[in-house]
Design a protein around this motif. Sequence first.
Motif, PDB file in Angstrom:
ATOM      1  N   GLN A  43      16.275  29.659  44.706  1.00  0.00           N
ATOM      2  CA  GLN A  43      17.611  29.127  44.992  1.00  0.00           C
ATOM      3  C   GLN A  43      18.489  29.165  43.741  1.00  0.00           C
ATOM      4  N   SER A  44      18.487  30.318  43.088  1.00  0.00           N
ATOM      5  CA  SER A  44      19.178  30.476  41.801  1.00  0.00           C
ATOM      6  C   SER A  44      20.665  30.779  41.941  1.00  0.00           C
ATOM      7  N   SER A  45      21.122  31.100  43.137  1.00  0.00           N
ATOM      8  CA  SER A  45      22.540  31.435  43.314  1.00  0.00           C
ATOM      9  C   SER A  45      23.408  30.187  43.216  1.00  0.00           C
ATOM     10  N   ARG A  46      24.538  30.348  42.524  1.00  0.00           N
ATOM     11  CA  ARG A  46      25.515  29.277  42.359  1.00  0.00           C
ATOM     12  C   ARG A  46      26.889  29.843  42.698  1.00  0.00           C
ATOM     13  N   ALA A  47      27.822  28.977  43.028  1.00  0.00           N
ATOM     14  CA  ALA A  47      29.180  29.451  43.316  1.00  0.00           C
ATOM     15  C   ALA A  47      30.195  28.395  42.911  1.00  0.00           C
ATOM     16  N   VAL A  48      31.322  28.881  42.439  1.00  0.00           N
ATOM     17  CA  VAL A  48      32.501  28.055  42.225  1.00  0.00           C
ATOM     18  C   VAL A  48      33.535  28.574  43.215  1.00  0.00           C
ATOM     19  N   ILE A  49      34.007  27.713  44.095  1.00  0.00           N
ATOM     20  CA  ILE A  49      34.934  28.104  45.161  1.00  0.00           C
ATOM     21  C   ILE A  49      36.320  27.604  44.778  1.00  0.00           C
ATOM     22  N   LEU A  50      37.230  28.553  44.597  1.00  0.00           N
ATOM     23  CA  LEU A  50      38.580  28.237  44.130  1.00  0.00           C
ATOM     24  C   LEU A  50      39.589  28.494  45.239  1.00  0.00           C
ATOM     25  N   PHE A  51      40.475  27.546  45.449  1.00  0.00           N
ATOM     26  CA  PHE A  51      41.563  27.704  46.410  1.00  0.00           C
ATOM     27  C   PHE A  51      42.900  27.566  45.684  1.00  0.00           C
ATOM     28  N   GLY A  52      43.923  28.199  46.248  1.00  0.00           N
ATOM     29  CA  GLY A  52      45.295  28.003  45.793  1.00  0.00           C
ATOM     30  C   GLY A  52      45.508  28.224  44.315  1.00  0.00           C
ATOM     31  N   LYS A  53      46.047  27.210  43.632  1.00  0.00           N
ATOM     32  CA  LYS A  53      46.407  27.331  42.219  1.00  0.00           C
ATOM     33  C   LYS A  53      45.194  27.577  41.332  1.00  0.00           C
ATOM     34  N   GLU A  54      44.044  27.060  41.734  1.00  0.00           N
ATOM     35  CA  GLU A  54      42.833  27.307  40.942  1.00  0.00           C
ATOM     36  C   GLU A  54      42.430  28.775  41.026  1.00  0.00           C
ATOM     37  N   SER A  55      42.572  29.374  42.201  1.00  0.00           N
ATOM     38  CA  SER A  55      42.305  30.807  42.346  1.00  0.00           C
ATOM     39  C   SER A  55      43.321  31.619  41.541  1.00  0.00           C
ATOM     40  N   ASP A  56      44.588  31.228  41.633  1.00  0.00           N
ATOM     41  CA  ASP A  56      45.625  31.906  40.844  1.00  0.00           C
ATOM     42  C   ASP A  56      45.290  31.838  39.357  1.00  0.00           C
ATOM     43  N   PHE A  58      42.359  31.725  37.991  1.00  0.00           N
ATOM     44  CA  PHE A  58      41.320  32.715  37.666  1.00  0.00           C
ATOM     45  C   PHE A  58      41.919  34.099  37.484  1.00  0.00           C
ATOM     46  N   TRP A  59      42.818  34.498  38.394  1.00  0.00           N
ATOM     47  CA  TRP A  59      43.368  35.854  38.300  1.00  0.00           C
ATOM     48  C   TRP A  59      44.323  35.989  37.119  1.00  0.00           C
ATOM     49  N   ASN A  60      44.952  34.912  36.697  1.00  0.00           N
ATOM     50  CA  ASN A  60      45.761  34.953  35.473  1.00  0.00           C
ATOM     51  C   ASN A  60      44.874  35.113  34.245  1.00  0.00           C
ATOM     52  N   ILE A  61      43.730  34.438  34.239  1.00  0.00           N
ATOM     53  CA  ILE A  61      42.759  34.615  33.159  1.00  0.00           C
ATOM     54  C   ILE A  61      42.312  36.075  33.099  1.00  0.00           C
ATOM     55  N   THR A  62      42.036  36.634  34.268  1.00  0.00           N
ATOM     56  CA  THR A  62      41.581  38.029  34.348  1.00  0.00           C
ATOM     57  C   THR A  62      42.667  38.976  33.854  1.00  0.00           C
ATOM     58  N   ARG A  63      43.900  38.746  34.280  1.00  0.00           N
ATOM     59  CA  ARG A  63      45.019  39.594  33.867  1.00  0.00           C
ATOM     60  C   ARG A  63      45.151  39.599  32.335  1.00  0.00           C
ATOM     61  N   SER A  84      47.129  41.837  43.838  1.00  0.00           N
ATOM     62  CA  SER A  84      46.600  41.943  45.203  1.00  0.00           C
ATOM     63  C   SER A  84      45.475  40.936  45.438  1.00  0.00           C
ATOM     64  N   PHE A  85      44.699  40.647  44.407  1.00  0.00           N
ATOM     65  CA  PHE A  85      43.632  39.640  44.538  1.00  0.00           C
ATOM     66  C   PHE A  85      44.230  38.230  44.529  1.00  0.00           C
ATOM     67  N   ALA A  86      45.214  38.020  43.661  1.00  0.00           N
ATOM     68  CA  ALA A  86      45.858  36.703  43.548  1.00  0.00           C
ATOM     69  C   ALA A  86      46.660  36.363  44.797  1.00  0.00           C
ATOM     70  N   ASN A  87      47.033  37.359  45.582  1.00  0.00           N
ATOM     71  CA  ASN A  87      47.777  37.117  46.821  1.00  0.00           C
ATOM     72  C   ASN A  87      46.930  36.427  47.884  1.00  0.00           C
ATOM     73  N   GLY A  88      45.611  36.400  47.674  1.00  0.00           N
ATOM     74  CA  GLY A  88      44.722  35.763  48.635  1.00  0.00           C
ATOM     75  C   GLY A  88      44.797  34.248  48.572  1.00  0.00           C
ATOM     76  N   ALA A  89      44.044  33.618  49.460  1.00  0.00           N
ATOM     77  CA  ALA A  89      44.021  32.159  49.549  1.00  0.00           C
ATOM     78  C   ALA A  89      43.022  31.538  48.590  1.00  0.00           C
ATOM     79  N   GLY A  90      42.043  32.330  48.156  1.00  0.00           N
ATOM     80  CA  GLY A  90      41.021  31.773  47.277  1.00  0.00           C
ATOM     81  C   GLY A  90      40.130  32.840  46.686  1.00  0.00           C
ATOM     82  N   THR A  91      39.187  32.386  45.888  1.00  0.00           N
ATOM     83  CA  THR A  91      38.230  33.274  45.224  1.00  0.00           C
ATOM     84  C   THR A  91      36.900  32.555  45.096  1.00  0.00           C
TER      85      THR A  91
END
Length: 195
Positions: A43-56, A58-63, A84-91
């Motif tokens: 059970q080694s898989s982990r996830a951080v689920i980002l919505f809205g401004k938090e997802s944005d 992440f994509w600003n960090i990436t940019r 195009s990725f930041a246009n989504g609802a989450g990441t």
Amino acid sequence: MLDKLKKRRTQYALGKNLPIPETQVDSLIREAIRLSPSSFNSQSSRAVILFGKESDKFWNITREALRAVVPAADFDGTSKKIDSFANGAGTVLFFEDQEPVKALQANFPLYAHNFPIWSEHSTGIAQLAVWATLADANIGASLQHYHPLVDAEVAKTWNIPASWKLTAQMPFGSNEAAFPEKTFMDDGLRFRTHS
């Protein structure tokens, strides 16, 4: 399951209009990962689920990380792709926790060299499970890989444990464009059956 896999497609035209509430999307993602198999049930898989401004965020960090390495002449195209990725609802940020991997290596030295490989299998399975689950809920997604370029800033921004290794990023949202027809290579080049 095959019907869900048939619905799973790469969607770059994402929007913010999810067909179901964020809380339900969050539950679907968690359950898909929870039900995904892992070697020795690590059970080694982990996830951080980002919505809205938090997802944005992440994509600003990436940019900004890409701005430092992409030639200026090519950056406009790169920035539009990130848009195009930041246009989504989450990441979904997918991670593999290295602590269970190391524990298995210590407890089963005969297989020690395989556990990092099997951890990669686990994250791939979890990613597919989430992608197919989102597709089944009529939510578009794609799978991206901007690590290790963004690792340090992601860890700092969301207080990620040091043992979590970033493996993939999945922007998701409403499907804002139709999918093209999916093509497949000839079965004779991919499969062999013996009995």
